[in-house]
Design a protein around this motif. Structure first.
Motif, PDB file in Angstrom:
ATOM      1  N   MET A   1       0.629  -1.094   0.032  1.00 57.68           N
ATOM      2  CA  MET A   1      -0.059  -0.059  -0.259  1.00 57.68           C
ATOM      3  C   MET A   1       0.782   1.309   0.137  1.00 57.68           C
ATOM      4  SD  MET A   1      -3.153   0.928   2.615  1.00 57.68           S
ATOM      5  CE  MET A   1      -3.489  -0.776   2.773  1.00 57.68           C
ATOM      6  N   THR A   2       0.710   2.069  -0.824  1.00 57.09           N
ATOM      7  CA  THR A   2       1.451   3.529  -1.159  1.00 57.09           C
ATOM      8  C   THR A   2       0.812   4.413   0.017  1.00 57.09           C
ATOM      9  OG1 THR A   2      -0.149   4.280  -2.783  1.00 57.09           O
ATOM     10  CG2 THR A   2       1.771   2.699  -3.390  1.00 57.09           C
ATOM     11  N   TRP A   3       1.659   5.490   0.118  1.00 53.26           N
ATOM     12  CA  TRP A   3       1.528   6.397   1.094  1.00 53.26           C
ATOM     13  C   TRP A   3      -0.034   7.297   0.610  1.00 53.26           C
ATOM     14  CZ3 TRP A   3       1.007  11.652  -0.505  1.00 53.26           C
ATOM     15  CH2 TRP A   3       1.603  11.567  -1.701  1.00 53.26           C
ATOM     16  N   TRP A   4       0.021   7.437  -0.784  1.00 52.77           N
ATOM     17  CA  TRP A   4      -1.361   8.091  -1.113  1.00 52.77           C
ATOM     18  C   TRP A   4      -2.686   7.306  -0.858  1.00 52.77           C
ATOM     19  CZ3 TRP A   4      -3.600   5.716  -5.120  1.00 52.77           C
ATOM     20  CH2 TRP A   4      -2.791   4.955  -5.911  1.00 52.77           C
ATOM     21  N   HIS A   5      -2.451   5.869  -1.121  1.00 52.46           N
ATOM     22  CA  HIS A   5      -3.574   5.055  -0.745  1.00 52.46           C
ATOM     23  C   HIS A   5      -4.045   5.186   0.699  1.00 52.46           C
ATOM     24  CE1 HIS A   5      -2.670   1.866  -4.159  1.00 52.46           C
ATOM     25  NE2 HIS A   5      -4.103   2.243  -4.020  1.00 52.46           N
ATOM     26  N   HIS A   6      -3.281   5.425   1.551  1.00 49.89           N
ATOM     27  CA  HIS A   6      -3.699   5.683   2.991  1.00 49.89           C
ATOM     28  C   HIS A   6      -4.348   6.883   3.152  1.00 49.89           C
ATOM     29  CE1 HIS A   6      -1.637   2.275   4.798  1.00 49.89           C
ATOM     30  NE2 HIS A   6      -0.628   2.551   4.043  1.00 49.89           N
ATOM     31  N   PHE A   7      -4.015   7.918   2.467  1.00 48.14           N
ATOM     32  CA  PHE A   7      -4.632   9.155   2.519  1.00 48.14           C
ATOM     33  C   PHE A   7      -6.017   9.359   1.931  1.00 48.14           C
ATOM     34  CE2 PHE A   7      -0.523  12.158   3.052  1.00 48.14           C
ATOM     35  CZ  PHE A   7      -0.410  11.436   4.327  1.00 48.14           C
ATOM     36  N   VAL A   8      -6.224   8.704   0.874  1.00 45.50           N
ATOM     37  CA  VAL A   8      -7.609   8.719  -0.036  1.00 45.50           C
ATOM     38  C   VAL A   8      -8.541   7.762   0.612  1.00 45.50           C
ATOM     39  CG1 VAL A   8      -6.462   9.945  -1.983  1.00 45.50           C
ATOM     40  CG2 VAL A   8      -6.708   7.391  -1.945  1.00 45.50           C
ATOM     41  N   LEU A   9      -8.073   6.739   1.380  1.00 50.23           N
ATOM     42  CA  LEU A   9      -8.896   5.748   1.628  1.00 50.23           C
ATOM     43  C   LEU A   9      -9.176   5.550   3.079  1.00 50.23           C
ATOM     44  CD1 LEU A   9      -7.614   2.660  -0.560  1.00 50.23           C
ATOM     45  CD2 LEU A   9      -9.643   4.098  -0.909  1.00 50.23           C
ATOM     46  N   GLY A  10     -10.346   5.106   3.696  1.00 48.58           N
ATOM     47  CA  GLY A  10     -10.629   4.948   4.962  1.00 48.58           C
ATOM     48  C   GLY A  10     -10.986   6.251   5.458  1.00 48.58           C
ATOM     49  N   GLY A  11     -10.887   6.434   6.949  1.00 50.69           N
ATOM     50  CA  GLY A  11     -11.131   7.604   7.612  1.00 50.69           C
ATOM     51  C   GLY A  11      -9.845   8.539   7.817  1.00 50.69           C
ATOM     52  N   PHE A  12      -8.777   8.221   7.326  1.00 50.06           N
ATOM     53  CA  PHE A  12      -7.659   9.088   7.735  1.00 50.06           C
ATOM     54  C   PHE A  12      -7.717  10.534   7.367  1.00 50.06           C
ATOM     55  CE2 PHE A  12      -3.294  10.828   7.382  1.00 50.06           C
ATOM     56  CZ  PHE A  12      -2.626   9.991   7.959  1.00 50.06           C
ATOM     57  N   ALA A  13      -8.027  10.897   6.114  1.00 54.14           N
ATOM     58  CA  ALA A  13      -8.328  12.265   5.953  1.00 54.14           C
ATOM     59  C   ALA A  13      -9.517  12.930   6.937  1.00 54.14           C
ATOM     60  CB  ALA A  13      -8.938  12.528   4.418  1.00 54.14           C
ATOM     61  N   PHE A  14     -10.447  12.402   6.904  1.00 52.13           N
ATOM     62  CA  PHE A  14     -11.840  12.758   7.813  1.00 52.13           C
ATOM     63  C   PHE A  14     -11.276  12.869   9.206  1.00 52.13           C
ATOM     64  CE2 PHE A  14     -15.553  12.723  10.177  1.00 52.13           C
ATOM     65  CZ  PHE A  14     -16.502  13.520   9.391  1.00 52.13           C
ATOM     66  N   GLY A  15     -10.533  11.740   9.661  1.00 48.76           N
ATOM     67  CA  GLY A  15     -10.129  12.121  11.139  1.00 48.76           C
ATOM     68  C   GLY A  15      -8.748  13.091  11.295  1.00 48.76           C
ATOM     69  N   ALA A  16      -8.089  13.163  10.531  1.00 51.79           N
ATOM     70  CA  ALA A  16      -7.194  14.372  10.458  1.00 51.79           C
ATOM     71  C   ALA A  16      -7.675  15.862  10.404  1.00 51.79           C
ATOM     72  CB  ALA A  16      -6.365  14.318   9.192  1.00 51.79           C
ATOM     73  N   VAL A  17      -8.693  15.900   9.625  1.00 47.83           N
ATOM     74  CA  VAL A  17      -9.446  17.316   9.649  1.00 47.83           C
ATOM     75  C   VAL A  17     -10.385  17.709  10.765  1.00 47.83           C
ATOM     76  CG1 VAL A  17     -10.681  18.761   8.012  1.00 47.83           C
ATOM     77  CG2 VAL A  17      -9.052  17.356   7.108  1.00 47.83           C
ATOM     78  N   PHE A  18     -11.231  16.598  10.971  1.00 55.83           N
ATOM     79  CA  PHE A  18     -12.368  16.992  11.793  1.00 55.83           C
ATOM     80  C   PHE A  18     -12.161  16.408  13.344  1.00 55.83           C
ATOM     81  CE2 PHE A  18     -14.248  17.197   7.577  1.00 55.83           C
ATOM     82  CZ  PHE A  18     -14.803  18.499   7.613  1.00 55.83           C
ATOM     83  N   MET A  19     -11.397  15.551  13.574  1.00 55.12           N
ATOM     84  CA  MET A  19     -11.444  14.834  14.804  1.00 55.12           C
ATOM     85  C   MET A  19     -10.295  15.058  15.432  1.00 55.12           C
ATOM     86  SD  MET A  19     -14.128  12.927  14.248  1.00 55.12           S
ATOM     87  CE  MET A  19     -14.357  11.048  14.996  1.00 55.12           C
ATOM     88  N   ALA A  20      -9.094  14.828  14.837  1.00 52.76           N
ATOM     89  CA  ALA A  20      -7.702  15.076  15.702  1.00 52.76           C
ATOM     90  C   ALA A  20      -7.451  16.512  15.722  1.00 52.76           C
ATOM     91  CB  ALA A  20      -6.613  14.785  14.732  1.00 52.76           C
ATOM     92  N   THR A  21      -8.219  17.451  15.344  1.00 48.94           N
ATOM     93  CA  THR A  21      -7.918  18.849  15.683  1.00 48.94           C
ATOM     94  C   THR A  21      -9.019  19.424  16.701  1.00 48.94           C
ATOM     95  OG1 THR A  21      -9.387  19.549  13.730  1.00 48.94           O
ATOM     96  CG2 THR A  21      -7.230  19.405  13.390  1.00 48.94           C
ATOM     97  N   ASP A  22      -9.991  18.612  17.176  1.00 44.94           N
ATOM     98  CA  ASP A  22     -10.812  18.903  18.170  1.00 44.94           C
ATOM     99  C   ASP A  22     -10.093  19.690  19.281  1.00 44.94           C
ATOM    100  OD1 ASP A  22     -12.826  19.280  20.273  1.00 44.94           O
ATOM    101  OD2 ASP A  22     -12.715  16.933  20.696  1.00 44.94           O
ATOM    102  N   PRO A  23     -10.433  20.817  19.551  1.00 45.34           N
ATOM    103  CA  PRO A  23      -9.496  21.879  20.450  1.00 45.34           C
ATOM    104  C   PRO A  23      -9.793  21.366  21.758  1.00 45.34           C
ATOM    105  CG  PRO A  23     -11.448  23.115  19.881  1.00 45.34           C
ATOM    106  CD  PRO A  23     -11.655  21.763  18.806  1.00 45.34           C
ATOM    107  N   VAL A  24     -10.969  20.462  22.261  1.00 47.24           N
ATOM    108  CA  VAL A  24     -10.722  20.131  23.723  1.00 47.24           C
ATOM    109  C   VAL A  24     -10.061  18.844  23.871  1.00 47.24           C
ATOM    110  CG1 VAL A  24     -12.514  19.078  25.356  1.00 47.24           C
ATOM    111  CG2 VAL A  24     -13.219  20.848  23.835  1.00 47.24           C
TER     112      VAL A  24
END
Length: 385
Positions: free
Chosen positions: A295-318
């Protein structure tokens, strides 16, 4: 709006101390402060006043989630018609309406259960209604497969609000992201409804729309196929745009990117956390790729919840780090850990959920060490021992 403001001012005395509806004061306050910025200020002490409050921040996050939610609705219909072989004869309106009617009950259940508990808790404690669930209420439906039953979703929402937020003191006091906690509850309590090949495509007609698929119908996600060393049928373009099976709001990187731009432009999300998640994920993916992982690095970014988690979940200010240096460390750990879980656990191709959960767990410790290090450096510069 002026007429609405005047009406609220007229009925407000009934909900204040001594009014006949005083018992519902927290409910009235919740609606009033959601509709209008409060016009009261602190009476003593030193405070910093801003034009935006936490309700406005939460509302902006909800707006940022709209592209992912709307595309997720369309993709639910798209996958149903595609599986039935009737995609060519279906109109855009039919496809979207099917997905809309399939996803809407999940959003309604999430808000009715979650906000209902918030209202009851506030009334019981005699406190203001907290606004944190405005975001969690839409996040939870977007990170589950379309096959998740409504009763399971209701249980997960109740678990996240009561166990992961209210017992810690409410919004701003929780250690773990409520949406992540809800998904973990579902995954470990009902794994057969959260994984496998039968949960990603809606299989029934809804109000005459869509197609009824066989009970034995299966559709694996491209990430699941790659985890089993199977080459996915989906193209890179479909993976990026989101025309693939997956959790409702997590498939389209383009829609997620639109939300990321809004969050970064308004300063609500930390670019340090967001960037370092992708850097950590890319670096770890390249290391595994060099070691022979397919699996290439870009596969990880465009599949599953990686991008969604990075943008909306990991950045939770609390639940994320507050210090600037800590945000870099926190994001890097989440990105790297997500890839490690994906690659090293053949039975669990997704890893973002657990990575963010563990990141939430160590975020206070990271901030503590960053602050202590800064204090130590300042003492040394001042000549103190």
């Amino acid at each position: 709006m002026k007429a609405l403001r005047n009406y609220l001012n007229k009925i407000k005395p009934h909900f204040e101390e001594g009014g006949k509806l005083h018992a519902l004061q927290s409910v009235f306050d919740g609606f009033e402060t959601f509709l209008f910025v409060p016009n009261t200020t602190a009476k003593s002490g030193t405070h910093i006043h801003d034009a935006i409050d936490s309700k406005r921040i939460m509302s902006m996050v909800v707006i940022a989630l709209m592209p992912a939610m709307l595309f997720g609705m369309y993709n639910v219909g798209y996958q149903n018609y595609l599986a039935a072989g009737t995609l060519a004869s279906a109109s855009f309106f039919e496809i979207f309406c099917y997905g809309f009617m399939a996803v809407l009950p999940k959003i309604l259940v999430s808000y009715i259960v979650g906000l209902g508990i918030e209202f009851i808790w506030a009334q019981w404690k005699g406190e203001e209604i907290q606004e944190g669930y405005l975001v969690s209420g839409i996040l939870i439906p977007l990170i589950v497969p379309i096959g998740c039953p409504l009763w399971m979703l209701a249980l997960a929402c109740a678990f996240s609000v009561i166990i992961c937020k209210e017992i810690f003191g409410g919004t701003g006091m929780n250690l773990f992201n409520p949406a992540i906690a809800a998904r973990m509850f579902l995954f470990f309590a009902y794994p057969s409804k959260m994984t496998g090949d039968q949960v990603w495509v809606a299989q029934d007609k809804i109000f005459g729309l869509g197609n009824t698929l066989p009970d034995t119908f299966t559709a694996a996600t491209p990430l699941g196929e790659l985890g089993q060393n199977i080459t996915p049928n989906a193209s890179l373009l479909d993976m990026t745009l989101g025309f693939i099976p997956g959790s409702i709001g997590e498939t389209s990187v383009v829609a997620i990117a639109l939300g990321a731009v809004l969050l970064l432009w308004t300063g609500i999300a930390s670019w340090r956390t967001m960037l370092s998640v992708f850097v950590g994920g890319a670096l770890m993916a390249v290391i595994f790729e060099q070691a022979g992982q397919s699996m290439t690095w870009w596969h990880h970014f465009v599949l599953g919840g990686f991008a969604f988690g990075a943008v909306f979940m990991a950045t939770d200010p609390v639940t994320s780090c507050r210090t600037r240096t800590g945000q870099f460390i926190y994001g890097f750990i989440i990105g790297a850990m997500a890839i490690i879980i994906r690659v090293r656990n053949a039975g669990y191709p997704e890893g973002m959920m657990l990575a963010i959960f563990f990141g939430n767990m160590i975020a206070p410790m990271i901030d503590h060490f960053v602050v202590e290090r800064n204090i130590s450096k300042r003492l040394k510069r001042g000549g103190s021992k």
